[in-house]
Design an enzyme around this catalytic site. Structure first.
Site, PDB file in Angstrom:
ATOM      1  N   GLU A 218       0.827  -1.210   0.000  1.00  0.00           N
ATOM      2  CA  GLU A 218       0.000   0.000   0.000  1.00  0.00           C
ATOM      3  C   GLU A 218       0.856   1.252   0.000  1.00  0.00           C
ATOM      4  O   GLU A 218       1.913   1.297   0.628  1.00  0.00           O
ATOM      5  CB  GLU A 218      -0.907   0.008   1.232  1.00  0.00           C
ATOM      6  CG  GLU A 218      -1.755   1.272   1.384  1.00  0.00           C
ATOM      7  CD  GLU A 218      -2.712   1.197   2.561  1.00  0.00           C
ATOM      8  OE1 GLU A 218      -3.253   0.106   2.811  1.00  0.00           O
ATOM      9  OE2 GLU A 218      -2.896   2.216   3.247  1.00  0.00           O
TER      10      GLU A 218
ATOM     11  N   GLU B 223      -3.646  10.074   3.774  1.00  0.00           N
ATOM     12  CA  GLU B 223      -4.814   9.995   4.649  1.00  0.00           C
ATOM     13  C   GLU B 223      -5.010  11.314   5.391  1.00  0.00           C
ATOM     14  O   GLU B 223      -4.045  11.963   5.805  1.00  0.00           O
ATOM     15  CB  GLU B 223      -4.688   8.834   5.632  1.00  0.00           C
ATOM     16  CG  GLU B 223      -4.802   7.485   4.948  1.00  0.00           C
ATOM     17  CD  GLU B 223      -5.034   6.338   5.909  1.00  0.00           C
ATOM     18  OE1 GLU B 223      -6.110   5.710   5.834  1.00  0.00           O
ATOM     19  OE2 GLU B 223      -4.126   6.081   6.719  1.00  0.00           O
TER      20      GLU B 223
END
Length: 268
Positions: free
Chosen positions: A124, A128
Site C-alpha cells: 500500500e 490519509e
C-alpha cells in the site's frame, strides 16, 4: 460485480475461471464532472473503457454530485459510521497518480483516504486525512501488510484541506516513491533504503495494485486507531463528504493494457 478482479476471490468462486481478467494501466484522466467516469458496482459490466471508477459497497454512499465524485460517511442506528470505497477498474504497477480533491474529514474520527493498494499481497501507498488535523495530509506505505505506523510522515502546512481543493500526487517507480501536494514534493522513500537485513528483503511496495478513495469511521475503531483519527465522530457536525474532482494516471509501463513495456530510461 463479484467477478471484477478487485473483488473476486478465485478460491471462493464457483470455478477458478470465474474472475474477469485484470485490466492494466493506461494513461487517462477521469473527470468526475462527467457522470460516465463513475458507476455503482452493480452496474459495472467489466469494461474499463466505459467506467474508470466504481463503488465497492452496497448500499453505496458514493455518487456523482455537484460535478464531482462524493463519498459520504453516514451514521448508522448503532451510532457508528458507514462510509464508502471507490476503486479504479484498472490495476497499476508503478506510475504517477494525481487526484484533485477535498477532504471530508471535517470532524475528529472521520478519515478520508487516497490509496494505491493490493489487498491480496498487502502492499500500500497512501494519503490519509484525519479530522483533528485539517491543515495537513499524512503519507505512509506498507509492504505485505507489515503495518508499521511509525513510518507516517505529515505534510507541511496546507490551507484547510476540508475547504480547499489540492492536487495530491503519488509518483511510484521501481526505485522510489514520491509524495507531493500542489506540485511540491514533501517526501521521498527510496527502495534501497527499505532493505531489511534480518529478513533479507526490500520492504518496498511493488505489487500491481488498484487506486481507491474512501471515507470511514476511524473513531469507531480500536483505541489506537480512534486516538489517531481524533476520537469518536461528532455527528452534529455532519454531513461528511469527501469530494474528488478528477484523477489522472500516467503509467510507468508504456505498452498497452495487455503488454507492459518499460520506459526508455528505466533501469535494467
Amino acid at each position: 460485480m463479484y467477478c471484477a478482479p478487485f473483488n473476486c476471490e478465485p478460491e471462493n468462486s464457483r470455478t477458478p475461471n470465474s474472475c474477469w481478467n485484470t485490466a492494466h494501466c493506461v494513461d487517462e484522466t477521469s473527470d468526475f464532472n462527467s457522470a460516465t467516469a463513475f458507476a455503482q458496482v452493480a452496474d459495472y459490466k467489466g469494461d474499463p473503457h466505459t467506467t474508470q471508477y466504481v463503488s465497492k459497497f452496497e448500499p453505496s454512499n458514493a455518487k456523482h454530485a455537484n460535478e464531482q465524485l462524493e463519498l459520504e460517511l453516514v451514521k448508522q442506528p448503532d451510532g457508528k459510521g458507514f462510509g464508502a470505497v471507490v476503486t479504479g477498474t484498472r490495476a497499476i504497477q508503478y506510475g504517477t497518480v494525481t487526484a484533485v480533491m477535498r477532504s471530508g474529514s471535517t470532524a475528529g474520527g472521520v478519515v478520508s483516504s487516497f490509496i494505491i493498494r493490493n489487498d491480496k499481497v498487502g502492499d500500500e501507498i497512501d494519503f490519509e486525512f484525519v479530522g483533528n488535523d485539517k491543515t495537513a495530509v499524512q503519507s505512509n506505505y506498507y509492504w505485505h501488510n507489515d503495518l508499521d505506523y511509525t513510518k507516517m510522515v505529515r505534510s507541511p502546512q496546507l490551507t484547510d484541506t476540508t475547504h480547499e481543493y489540492h492536487a495530491y500526487q503519488i509518483q511510484w517507480t521501481p526505485e522510489q516513491i514520491i509524495w507531493a501536494v500542489d506540485g511540491k514534493t514533501f517526501r521521498t522513500v527510496r527502495r534501497a533504503d527499505t532493505w531489511d537485513p534480518k529478513d533479507k528483503v526490500f520492504k518496498f511496495p511493488d505489487a500491481e495494485a488498484y487506486i481507491s478513495f474512501s471515507i470511514w469511521d476511524g473513531g469507531a475503531g480500536a483505541k489506537g486507531t480512534a486516538d489517531w483519527a481524533g476520537g469518536k465522530v461528532n455527528w452534529a457536525a455532519a454531513p461528511f463528504k469527501f469530494a474528488i474532482k478528477n484523477v489522472s494516471t500516467n503509467c510507468y509501463f508504456k505498452g498497452n493494457e495487455t503488454t507492459y513495456v518499460p520506459p526508455a530510461d528505466a533501469k535494467k
